[in-house]
Design a protein around this motif. Structure first.
Motif, PDB file in Angstrom:
ATOM      1  N   LEU A 164     -25.916 -47.907  41.018  1.00 31.28           N
ATOM      2  CA  LEU A 164     -26.101 -46.456  41.130  1.00 31.28           C
ATOM      3  C   LEU A 164     -27.443 -46.126  41.773  1.00 31.28           C
ATOM      4  O   LEU A 164     -27.535 -45.227  42.621  1.00 31.28           O
ATOM      5  N   ASP A 165     -28.483 -46.843  41.376  1.00 34.08           N
ATOM      6  CA  ASP A 165     -29.797 -46.614  41.980  1.00 34.08           C
ATOM      7  C   ASP A 165     -29.769 -46.902  43.475  1.00 34.08           C
ATOM      8  O   ASP A 165     -30.358 -46.159  44.274  1.00 34.08           O
ATOM      9  N   SER A 166     -29.087 -47.978  43.865  1.00 32.24           N
ATOM     10  CA  SER A 166     -29.042 -48.334  45.284  1.00 32.24           C
ATOM     11  C   SER A 166     -28.324 -47.279  46.110  1.00 32.24           C
ATOM     12  O   SER A 166     -28.625 -47.089  47.290  1.00 32.24           O
ATOM     13  N   LEU A 167     -27.372 -46.578  45.485  1.00 36.83           N
ATOM     14  CA  LEU A 167     -26.625 -45.523  46.164  1.00 36.83           C
ATOM     15  C   LEU A 167     -27.246 -44.149  45.952  1.00 36.83           C
ATOM     16  O   LEU A 167     -26.706 -43.155  46.436  1.00 36.83           O
ATOM     17  N   GLN A 168     -28.341 -44.101  45.208  1.00 38.36           N
ATOM     18  CA  GLN A 168     -29.038 -42.854  44.892  1.00 38.36           C
ATOM     19  C   GLN A 168     -28.106 -41.856  44.205  1.00 38.36           C
ATOM     20  O   GLN A 168     -28.089 -40.664  44.522  1.00 38.36           O
ATOM     21  N   ILE A 169     -27.340 -42.370  43.256  1.00 43.72           N
ATOM     22  CA  ILE A 169     -26.433 -41.551  42.449  1.00 43.72           C
ATOM     23  C   ILE A 169     -27.040 -41.410  41.058  1.00 43.72           C
ATOM     24  O   ILE A 169     -27.276 -42.405  40.373  1.00 43.72           O
ATOM     25  N   GLY A 170     -27.302 -40.186  40.655  1.00 43.00           N
ATOM     26  CA  GLY A 170     -27.957 -39.963  39.379  1.00 43.00           C
ATOM     27  C   GLY A 170     -27.032 -40.060  38.190  1.00 43.00           C
ATOM     28  O   GLY A 170     -27.343 -40.715  37.198  1.00 43.00           O
ATOM     29  N   ARG A 171     -25.868 -39.376  38.285  1.00 42.71           N
ATOM     30  CA  ARG A 171     -24.942 -39.320  37.158  1.00 42.71           C
ATOM     31  C   ARG A 171     -23.521 -39.514  37.653  1.00 42.71           C
ATOM     32  O   ARG A 171     -23.179 -39.112  38.766  1.00 42.71           O
ATOM     33  N   VAL A 172     -22.711 -40.130  36.801  1.00 42.09           N
ATOM     34  CA  VAL A 172     -21.304 -40.343  37.122  1.00 42.09           C
ATOM     35  C   VAL A 172     -20.462 -40.090  35.877  1.00 42.09           C
ATOM     36  O   VAL A 172     -20.957 -40.136  34.746  1.00 42.09           O
ATOM     37  N   HIS A 173     -19.189 -39.813  36.107  1.00 42.26           N
ATOM     38  CA  HIS A 173     -18.196 -40.024  35.060  1.00 42.26           C
ATOM     39  C   HIS A 173     -17.865 -41.508  35.097  1.00 42.26           C
ATOM     40  O   HIS A 173     -17.787 -42.109  36.180  1.00 42.26           O
ATOM     41  N   PHE A 174     -17.643 -42.112  33.925  1.00 44.59           N
ATOM     42  CA  PHE A 174     -17.397 -43.555  33.883  1.00 44.59           C
ATOM     43  C   PHE A 174     -16.120 -43.838  33.109  1.00 44.59           C
ATOM     44  O   PHE A 174     -15.958 -43.397  31.967  1.00 44.59           O
ATOM     45  N   LEU A 175     -15.207 -44.567  33.747  1.00 41.14           N
ATOM     46  CA  LEU A 175     -13.948 -44.993  33.137  1.00 41.14           C
ATOM     47  C   LEU A 175     -13.909 -46.512  33.130  1.00 41.14           C
ATOM     48  O   LEU A 175     -13.882 -47.147  34.180  1.00 41.14           O
ATOM     49  N   GLY A 176     -13.927 -47.098  31.940  1.00 43.79           N
ATOM     50  CA  GLY A 176     -13.877 -48.544  31.812  1.00 43.79           C
ATOM     51  C   GLY A 176     -12.719 -48.968  30.944  1.00 43.79           C
ATOM     52  O   GLY A 176     -12.463 -48.377  29.893  1.00 43.79           O
TER      53      GLY A 176
END
Length: 275
Positions: free
Chosen positions: A95-107
């Motif tokens: 996420l840091d490498s893509l500069q994405i701060g927040r996501v919804h996460f489905l695992g």
């Protein structure tokens, strides 16, 4: 250590980044830039392809990010054992490498354990959390030690592929020799033994039964009524532990996204798109 970025493979849409411990991780993004990001994490011994059936619907609403665990799919295979801390940090570093701060996460399954770790240790990165067919504890350790030794010493993964398939799918799907079951069988065979054994070590060493109470993101727990890997009671316990979590019990075994795709996708989208 500085992250290393590689070019996207234009033939299959894969991209790669290198983690802080020098492991090359494969990932893929589908959907329109600017939409909220939904990140997907797989079952053990599969690749990001296990979500192929969901991408069309999910990308109508989200930019979908999926990746291969270390030792799986197109990612590198470092020597094990792995830890849940390291597998969780793989997500944060991606996420840091893509500069994405927040996501919804489905695992799902192992992905659900990674999701729990993120909800506990990196809650500021998780908007809404979906934990499917997973558990906060799968002890005792002795059973995992035996499996780890067996897979690392095996001449091939044929027996393990049969074991996974029997744990994942109902008998009619297996006996019909469906293309879906064959595809998952091949996913297991192309996973490296070190990746499976290393990930089993991470499962062996994790116990989130108490710390799951620290998850602060809105959470949906999905369980399979006929799941013999992560039992229905595991989903019930998780939903009871995570504050305010919802529980959905589907008449599935271990992969409801394959066995009951419409019900699974509807539940995910209803939860993520609700106010």
């Amino acid at each position: 250590m500085t992250m290393i970025f590689n070019e996207t493979n234009r033939t299959n849409g894969l991209s790669f980044f290198t983690t802080g411990d020098s492991v090359r991780i494969a990932y893929r993004m589908d959907g329109t830039a600017g939409k909220p990001v939904l990140m997907l994490a797989n079952s053990i011994a599969t690749s990001m392809k296990m979500w192929d059936g969901q991408i069309a619907r999910f990308k109508e609403h989200f930019r979908v990010l999926r990746y291969d665990y270390r030792g799986h799919g197109d990612s590198d295979t470092p020597a094990g054992p792995y830890s849940m801390d390291r597998m969780g940090r793989d997500v944060i570093e991606l996420l840091d490498s893509l500069q994405i701060g927040r996501v919804h996460f489905l695992g799902l399954s192992l992905g659900g354990v990674v999701g729990q770790w993120l909800g506990i240790h990196a809650h500021e990165r998780i908007s809404r959390l979906i934990l499917s067919n997973t558990s906060s504890y799968l002890g005792p350790a002795e059973q995992w030690n035996g499996l780890i030794t067996s897979v690392l010493q095996a001449e091939n993964l044929n027996g393990f592929a049969d074991m996974f398939i029997n744990n994942w799918f109902p008998s009619p799907m297996i006996e019909s020799e469906s293309e879906i079951v064959a595809a998952f069988h091949q996913m297991v065979l192309t996973t490296r033994a070190e990746g499976i054994g290393g990930s089993w070590a991470a499962i062996r060493d994790m116990d989130l039964r108490r710390t799951a109470a620290l998850i602060g993101s809105p959470t949906l727990v999905i369980a399979g009524q006929h799941d013999t890997v992560t039992l229905p009671s595991h989903g019930e316990l998780l939903a009871e532990t995570v504050p305010g979590a919802r529980l959905l019990m589907l008449p599935a075994i271990h992969l409801p996204n394959v066995e009951y795709p419409d019900a699974f996708e509807n539940a995910v989208l209803d939860f993520l798109l609700s106010e």
